[in-house]
Every structure is written in structure tokens, then in C-alpha cells.
Write an enzyme that holds these catalytic residues in place. Structure first.
Site, PDB file in Angstrom:
ATOM      1  N   GLY A 151       8.496  68.658 -48.698  1.00  0.00           N
ATOM      2  CA  GLY A 151       9.218  68.136 -47.551  1.00  0.00           C
ATOM      3  C   GLY A 151      10.510  67.487 -47.973  1.00  0.00           C
ATOM      4  CB  SER A 154      11.481  60.053 -44.379  1.00  0.00           C
ATOM      5  OG  SER A 154      12.147  59.353 -45.400  1.00  0.00           O
ATOM      6  N   GLY A 156       7.176  63.496 -42.121  1.00  0.00           N
ATOM      7  CA  GLY A 156       5.739  63.461 -42.337  1.00  0.00           C
ATOM      8  C   GLY A 156       5.247  62.367 -43.256  1.00  0.00           C
ATOM      9  NE  ARG A 279      17.560  67.006 -51.960  1.00  0.00           N
ATOM     10  CZ  ARG A 279      17.632  65.872 -51.287  1.00  0.00           C
ATOM     11  NH1 ARG A 279      18.734  65.149 -51.312  1.00  0.00           N
ATOM     12  NH2 ARG A 279      16.593  65.413 -50.611  1.00  0.00           N
TER      13      ARG A 279
END
Length: 400
Positions: A151, A154, A156, A279
Site C-alpha cells: 500500500g 496510509s 488501510g 522511490r
């Protein structure tokens, strides 16, 4: 002689996605965004950027599209969800790239935690769960943080105070076969000990710490980022400890090529890694780095992907802060107000709405709840932060 392509696999929906394309143009490259749905990125039409429509979840399709383009100088992405695909394709094309398996492994938070813990990098105690009953039986005490194994932003992530909350949230996550980008996700959640203390991120490029950033989060039980300050106003020893911990995590994961964004909490026992993102940072942090330190990491990522020279040496100029305007009421955006007032706030260098009129605001308790931001720069860190906060508070949306 044709202008070489800089291929971007999908994009951030706000902020740096647009900047990646602009940086490529500035370097004499021709940016092109490969996307399954280019309408996600209005700036493509507004700025006249090329795009190709394809299944970007399929690395083979992305590779084929690059072959068809011909003269490709580099392949990268501004999106967390597609950085592993970009690394895989760049490697197969023989172009500059981070270690593709390391990037893919890092995208899986369960694998990341196992590697970091095995290397002695401080992380929160954790358990993996494929069923709600396993999450409940984690045995880490309460409260705990329950999050998806893959994911970003933030999405979930939730603090659960007791057994019932763990069961409810783990069930909801495990019952979702795809993420918010409609990508298939494993049926797996992480249950982690809750680490208390202020939160920071460390922005690195290769094996160099570029900046330590202070993070400001919204109210629990969620972890929505409401703002950032650059540089973090912490004692030099604390900044060094945070930076050294981030570098240890990057080395353990086999990263250390190009940009990485490492999130940490400063616990009573020292820095604890929350997660490493292979990244460039989102949340407009690159804009703060330009203002405060004179470092353009967007340009550096584009340059490195295309095999060009880059310079990421910080040159302290000021303090910079961003604060986000965050929605608390769902609905369709009918009107937006306060932009002129936000921009007129002293020290504010930029203020924007990030959702258009007509957009559907669904409260997700993630970065997608943010509808605007204000950035300020100045000599005094507390004054700068306050002015960014005041300016963001001027931004309002009316929903229907």
C-alpha cells in the site's frame, strides 16, 4: 535526430507527477506517461504531454510499449504502485535502474520487515496474518497497528485498541482483493506493535542523506499526513541517528540507487523504521527540499533514470513547511473558496486545490482525503510552519 523518450509508468495524481514530466522536458527529453486510464491525470492535457493507454499492471505490456517507442533514454515512475514495474522494465532494456528484485521485495511490507529484522535494523515487533483469527492472536499487546502488506499513503493503516478492533479491521483488509489502483493484492496483513514518539522521514539519494523531515499526522486511529517541515528542527545528534538508521535499512534491503523515502518514529530507545519506500517522497516534500535546501530531487530522479549527471548536495537556504487541507465530509465538490486568502498569507510560496469542482470526495482516512495545500518558506521554522498552517486553513470546499 529524434528526441529520446523518458517513459513514466503511471503517475502521482497530484504534485510530483506533473513535475516529473516538466523535469524531463527541461532536460531535453520527451516525457510520455503510460497509463491504464490517462484521465486520472488532467495535467497531461493541460500541459500537452504524450501518453499511451495500456495495462500498466502487466510488465510485459509496458516493455512492449517501450520497444515500440524506439529511442528510450529511461524508464521510471512517480507512483509507489508502479515503481517496481518501472525498475523491471528498465533493467530488461539495459537502462539505468535500481536493483529490480530489491525494489519489488521492498514493496511487500512483510518481506521488508523480515529482511530488516534479520539485519538488526530496529523495527516494531510484528506478525503476519492471512486470516482475522491470526491477526487477533498476534500476541503483541494493545494497541497495535494493522495495515495491508502492500500500500501507500496510509491507505488501510489503522491503530486498533483492542481485540474487536483488530478483528474488524483485519477482516475488512483481507476481504479486499484489490487496492485503490485496482491492482491485485495478497491476502495478508501486518499486525505491528505501536511505536510512540514523533515521526520523521529521511530523504536519501544513493547512499547520501539529503534531509531529515518532520512529519505531522492527523488524529488517531488513522495516520494521515497533515504536513511536513524541512529540515526537521531536532538536535544534530538526533538527525544523525535518524539518517544512519535510514541508511542501514536501505543497505539491508539492497537499495541505495537513486531516491528512497524512509519513515521512522523516534522512540524512547531511539529511531525505529516504520517503512522504507524505494522511490521519491510524495506529499510535496520535493518542493520543500528545493525551497529549504536548494536540492531538486525530481530532476535528480529523472536525470539518474536517463543516465545523466545529477547533483543532490544540500545548500541550506531557509526553512520550508507544507500543511494540507483535509476533508472531513464526503460528497461531490460544488465550490472551492479561500485560495486568494491562502496565497496572500505572508511567506506563502504556493497554495493550491488538488481536487477540481465536480470531484467526488470519499473519506478514506488516507492521503486521498487531502483537497489542497499551502507551502511557506522563511528563516524561522516555527513562524514558517504557522504560516503554512494558517494559509491551509483558508482553503475550503463545499460539497453536495
Amino acid at each position: 535526430m529524434s528526441t529520446p523518450w523518458l517513459v513514466l509508468v503511471e503517475s502521482n495524481t497530484t504534485g510530483t507527477g506533473r513535475q516529473f514530466c516538466a523535469a524531463a522536458r527541461a532536460r531535453g527529453l520527451r516525457p510520455i506517461v503510460l497509463a491504464s486510464d490517462p484521465s486520472r491525470y488532467p495535467y497531461l492535457d493541460e500541459d500537452g504531454y504524450d501518453r499511451r493507454v495500456l495495462d500498466t499492471a502487466d510488465a510485459a505490456a509496458v516493455l512492449q510499449a517501450c520497444h515500440r517507442l524506439g529511442d528510450v533514454a529511461g524508464v521510471t515512475s512517480s507512483s509507489e504502485y508502479f515503481i517496481a514495474t518501472a525498475a523491471e522494465v528498465a533493467t530488461k532494456l539495459g537502462l539505468p535502474s535500481p536493483d529490480a528484485p530489491a525494489v519489488a521485495r521492498c514493496r511487500h511490507k512483510d518481506q521488508q520487515r523480515i529482511v530488516l529484522a534479520g539485519a538488526g535494523v530496529p523495527v516494531a515487533g510484528f506478525r503476519l496474518a492471512r486470516e482475522p483469527a491470526q491477526a487477533v492472536a498476534a500476541g503483541l499487546g494493545y494497541p497495535v497497528v494493522v495495515k495491508p502488506s502492500m500500500g501507500s499513503g496510509s491507505v488501510g493503516v489503522q491503530l486498533c485498541p483492542d481485540r474487536a478492533a483488530v478483528e474488524r479491521h483485519a477482516t475488512a483488509l483481507l476481504d479486499a482483493p484489490v487496492n485503490e489502483r485496482a491492482q491485485a493484492v495478497p491476502r495478508l496483513v501486518l499486525v505491528e506493535q505501536y511505536v510512540t514518539g514523533p515521526e520523521f522521514s529521511v530523504e536519501t539519494f544513493d547512499d547520501r542523506v539529503v534531509a531529515v523531515v518532520a512529519k505531522h499526522l492527523g488524529p488517531e486511529p488513522h495516520f494521515v499526513e497533515h504536513g511536513h517541515d524541512v529540515p526537521a528542527t531536532v538536535p544534530p545528534g538526533v538527525a544523525t541517528a535518524l539518517g544512519d538508521t535510514a541508511l542501514a535499512a536501505i543497505r539491508a534491503l539492497g537499495l541505495g540507487w537513486g531516491a528512497a523515502h524512509t519513515e521512522l518514529r523516534l522512540s524512547a530507545g531511539g529511531p525505529v523504521v516504520i517503512e522504507v519506500n524505494p522511490r521519491l517522497a510524495g506529499g510535496m516534500i520535493p518542493a520543500l527540499l528545493r525551497l529549504a535546501l536548494g536540492v531538486d530531487l525530481v530532476d535528480a530522479v529523472v536525470g539518474r533514470a536517463a543516465g545523466r549527471a545529477v547533483d543532490v548536495r544540500p545548500r541550506p537556504l531557509a526553512h520550508a513547511s507544507i500543511r494540507f487541507a483535509v476533508a472531513d465530509t464526503p460528497g461531490v465538490v460544488a465550490d472551492r473558496t479561500g485560495l486568494d486568502a491562502a496565497r496572500a498569507t505572508p511567506s506563502v510560496t504556493a497554495a493550491e486545490f488538488t481536487v477540481p469542482v465536480g470531484a467526488d470526495l470519499a473519506i478514506t482516512h488516507s492521503f486521498r482525503d487531502r483537497f489542497g495545500y499551502a507551502i511557506a518558506a522563511g528563516e524561522d521554522p516555527s513562524t514558517t510552519a504557522d504560516r503554512a498552517r494558517r494559509a491551509a486553513a483558508e482553503l475550503h470546499v463545499v460539497t453536495r
